[in-house]
Motif scaffolding. Structure first.
Motif, mmCIF file in Angstrom:
data_model
loop_
_atom_site.group_PDB
_atom_site.id
_atom_site.type_symbol
_atom_site.label_atom_id
_atom_site.label_comp_id
_atom_site.label_asym_id
_atom_site.label_seq_id
_atom_site.Cartn_x
_atom_site.Cartn_y
_atom_site.Cartn_z
ATOM 1 N N LYS B 237 0.685 -1.180 0.121
ATOM 2 C CA LYS B 237 -0.070 0.124 -0.068
ATOM 3 C C LYS B 237 0.964 1.396 -0.016
ATOM 4 O O LYS B 237 0.797 2.028 -0.955
ATOM 5 C CB LYS B 237 -1.023 -0.130 0.995
ATOM 6 C CG LYS B 237 -2.008 0.798 1.075
ATOM 7 C CD LYS B 237 -3.192 0.304 1.961
ATOM 8 C CE LYS B 237 -4.428 1.378 1.577
ATOM 9 N NZ LYS B 237 -5.482 1.178 2.559
ATOM 10 N N CYS B 238 1.640 1.457 1.174
ATOM 11 C CA CYS B 238 2.502 2.659 1.383
ATOM 12 C C CYS B 238 3.559 2.694 0.260
ATOM 13 O O CYS B 238 4.176 3.549 -0.224
ATOM 14 C CB CYS B 238 2.691 3.125 2.669
ATOM 15 S SG CYS B 238 3.854 2.062 3.413
ATOM 16 N N GLY B 239 4.442 1.454 0.204
ATOM 17 C CA GLY B 239 5.712 1.276 -0.463
ATOM 18 C C GLY B 239 6.976 1.899 0.374
ATOM 19 O O GLY B 239 8.060 1.807 -0.065
ATOM 20 N N GLY B 241 7.312 1.405 4.028
ATOM 21 C CA GLY B 241 7.447 0.642 5.323
ATOM 22 C C GLY B 241 6.596 1.206 6.506
ATOM 23 O O GLY B 241 7.110 1.184 7.738
ATOM 24 N N SER B 242 5.377 1.646 6.325
ATOM 25 C CA SER B 242 4.676 2.566 7.376
ATOM 26 C C SER B 242 3.413 1.852 7.604
ATOM 27 O O SER B 242 3.044 1.883 8.557
ATOM 28 C CB SER B 242 4.808 4.054 7.113
ATOM 29 O OG SER B 242 4.002 4.317 6.060
ATOM 30 N N CYS B 243 2.733 1.252 6.491
ATOM 31 C CA CYS B 243 1.591 0.823 6.673
ATOM 32 C C CYS B 243 1.647 -0.697 7.024
ATOM 33 O O CYS B 243 0.406 -1.133 7.777
ATOM 34 C CB CYS B 243 0.758 0.906 5.071
ATOM 35 S SG CYS B 243 1.485 -0.245 3.996
ATOM 36 N N GLY B 244 2.423 -1.507 7.121
ATOM 37 C CA GLY B 244 2.540 -2.881 7.407
ATOM 38 C C GLY B 244 1.921 -3.946 6.398
ATOM 39 O O GLY B 244 1.989 -5.133 6.751
ATOM 40 N N CYS B 246 2.854 -5.106 3.714
ATOM 41 C CA CYS B 246 3.693 -6.052 2.827
ATOM 42 C C CYS B 246 4.533 -6.889 3.720
ATOM 43 O O CYS B 246 5.684 -7.275 3.631
ATOM 44 C CB CYS B 246 4.434 -5.351 1.943
ATOM 45 S SG CYS B 246 5.721 -4.125 2.823
ATOM 46 N N CYS B 254 8.547 -3.916 1.042
ATOM 47 C CA CYS B 254 8.731 -2.776 0.261
ATOM 48 C C CYS B 254 10.016 -2.088 0.529
ATOM 49 O O CYS B 254 10.520 -1.172 -0.099
ATOM 50 C CB CYS B 254 7.541 -1.793 0.576
ATOM 51 S SG CYS B 254 7.491 -1.119 2.275
HETATM 52 S S1 FES Z 1 3.777 -1.263 1.773
HETATM 53 FE FE1 FES Z 1 3.360 -0.268 3.804
HETATM 54 S S2 FES Z 1 4.886 -1.149 4.603
HETATM 55 FE FE2 FES Z 1 5.300 -2.086 2.917
#
Ligand code: FES
Ligand SMILES: Cc1cc2nc3c(=O)[nH]c(=O)nc-3n(C[C@H](O)[C@H](O)[C@H](O)COP(=O)(O)OP(=O)(O)OC[C@H]3O[C@@H](n4cnc5c(N)ncnc54)[C@H](O)[C@@H]3O)c2cc1C
Lengths: 156, 274
Positions: B237-239, B241-244, B246, B254
């Motif tokens: 989602k975020c790419g 490292g903040s949304c979790g 992946c 990401c």
């Molecule tokens: S896509 Fe959000 S933490 Fe990796």
């Protein structure tokens, strides 16, 4: 080719890498060189499994005949591969066709001779069967992956 | 430094159909002074109004004027990207993620193992190695596709095959009557290459199960697990490292991936997305 040089070149084939020199020489007693032109069949489905082939160079298609679809290629084998790992197993018939795709050179090991040697010397028989098992296990692993059809898109 | 959350609009300058469900587009990076990336990195591509997806960069890192992606249309967002034409805008965020270990492979033999669309993320690494071919040992490429019609970059593959300093083998899981090449899985090709296994770096990309089988085969040939690298995929989602979204075990694909050494990722490979 004389027996010593046949044994020497046989020893270079990956199938023989874990056999002792004496075992390779023993095996060489069943071996001869053979060459197939592109398009020529090494074995035909249903016929007597009278040899084990160790591919030295070239390329061999493993095929099955499906009525209405003709010959379907399921695998392609090349240098280092073996053809005929069921050579020790009754009813000693080929399950598939093997056809040279290009000029192909093999060691051809006579099946009756092999079965005799495996019976006569169990320690050779063990080492030889272990090699067959390794080749069969590798082929089975590949067949399983092929069956999984991993590149198919899972569409939503 | 660019802001990783900033969406840039870039125009499509060229679209190429690769296979029935896969296409490549080039985006014009000249207005922003070129787009620099390391082989293996990906961008988040936004189909305006529809959604954003992670897509690896598949072009040449030495040609920053165009930004190239190869995309397989599998769902709503990738299908919306497929519908775009020359001149249409695409939202881009990136580049993100860890690169292929091209520099670690200097002086060593390299084996590239690609399955299906997995050739796309590896192509920049191949370009990069070919651009300074003499500093690597052998360069072997094993590529597996589902059928002959699914083979990506066929003209380029023929060019690579024609080079004497590249060993390339292509196989398909299912041949057709006209197919003269190899049939069988890509892992079946790996024994064919004459590599100095202990001094080989392997780069793998494809469906996870294919990479697992290929990694095992390479290990059995003597390639050290620490020298086998894989590109992992998880929903994103975020790419950054903040949304979790992946998460892969203790890591985020990401940020800590997508390229990982086998030693890091092997215990986690059968762990499903969290
Ligand atoms: S896509 Fe959000 S933490 Fe990796
Ligand atoms: C780091 C990274 C790099 C990628 N590079 C590329 C690339 O170069 N080219 C390309 O075509 N695709 C690539 N992908 C996969 C791509 O992101 C997905 O196919 C895309 O997100 C699908 O979105 P969608 O909305 O079209 O379909 P969705 O509706 O999201 O998915 C459609 C189908 O695809 C499956 N799917 C979705 N995402 C993934 C995934 N990440 N891995 C495996 N299966 C998935 C779903 O399970 C579903 O069956 C990459 C993914 C990651 C994480």
């Amino acid at each position: 080719m004389n027996p010593e040089s046949l044994a020497r070149s046989l020893a270079q084939h990956p199938f023989c890498k874990d056999l002792t020199q004496a075992q390779v020489e023993f095996l060489a007693g069943c071996a001869k060189n053979a060459r197939y032109d592109a398009g020529e069949y090494l074995v035909r489905e249903g016929s007597l499994a009278d040899a084990l082939f160790l591919v030295r160079s070239g390329s061999v298609a493993i095929e099955s005949h499906i009525p209405g679809r003709g010959s379907v290629k399921v695998d392609t084998l090349g240098p280092g591969d073996i053809i005929g790992w069921s050579v020790l197993l009754p009813p000693f018939r080929w399950h598939l066709d093997a056809r040279a795709l290009a000029a192909t050179v093999v060691f051809c090991l006579d099946a009756n001779c092999l079965r005799g040697k495996v019976q006569a010397d169990h320690s050779f028989g063990y080492a030889f069967t272990l090699q067959l098992l390794a080749a069969a296990s590798q082929r089975l692993t590949h067949a399983r992956l092929q069956q999984l059809d991993v590149y198919k898109a899972e569409l939503r | 430094m660019t802001d990783a959350l900033l969406l840039e609009s870039m125009a499509i300058v060229r679209v190429r159909r690769e296979t029935s469900d896969t296409f490549t587009f080039d985006l014009d990076a000249r207005p922003r002074g070129g787009f620099r990336f390391a082989p293996g990195q990906f961008n988040m591509l936004y189909a305006f109004g529809l959604g954003e997806v992670p897509i690896s960069i598949s072009g040449d890192p030495l040609k920053p004027a165009v930004l190239t992606h190869t995309i397989r249309a599998v769902g709503p967002t990738t299908r919306a990207l497929e519908a775009l034409k020359k001149g249409d805008p695409v939202g881009v965020r990136g580049p993100f993620g860890t690169p292929w270990p091209v520099d670690q492979a200097l002086g060593k033999d390299v084996i590239v193992v690609a399955g299906g669309i997995g050739l796309a993320p590896l192509r920049p690494a191949i370009y990069s190695m070919l651009s300074r071919r003499q500093v690597f040992g052998k360069l072997c490429i094993a590529y597996g596709a589902r059928t002959p019609a699914d083979i990506l970059y066929d003209k380029e593959i023929e060019k690579w095959r024609g080079r004497i300093d590249v060993d390339l083998e292509v196989t398909v899981d299912r041949g057709d009557p006209d197919w003269r090449g190899h049939t069988g899985v890509v892992t079946g090709l790996l024994r064919r290459f004459e590599l100095d296994a202990e001094r080989t770096v392997a780069m793998l990309c494809g469906p996870e199960v294919m990479m697992r089988f290929a990694a095992r085969e390479l290990e059995s040939l003597g390639v050290p697990a620490a020298c086998i690298y894989l590109s992992m995929e998880r929903n994103m989602k975020c790419g950054v490292g903040s949304c979790g979204h992946c998460q892969l075990g203790p890591s985020f694909v990401c940020k800590d991936g997508p390229v990982y050494p086998l030693t890091k990722v092997e215990p986690l490979m059968s762990v499903r997305e969290l």
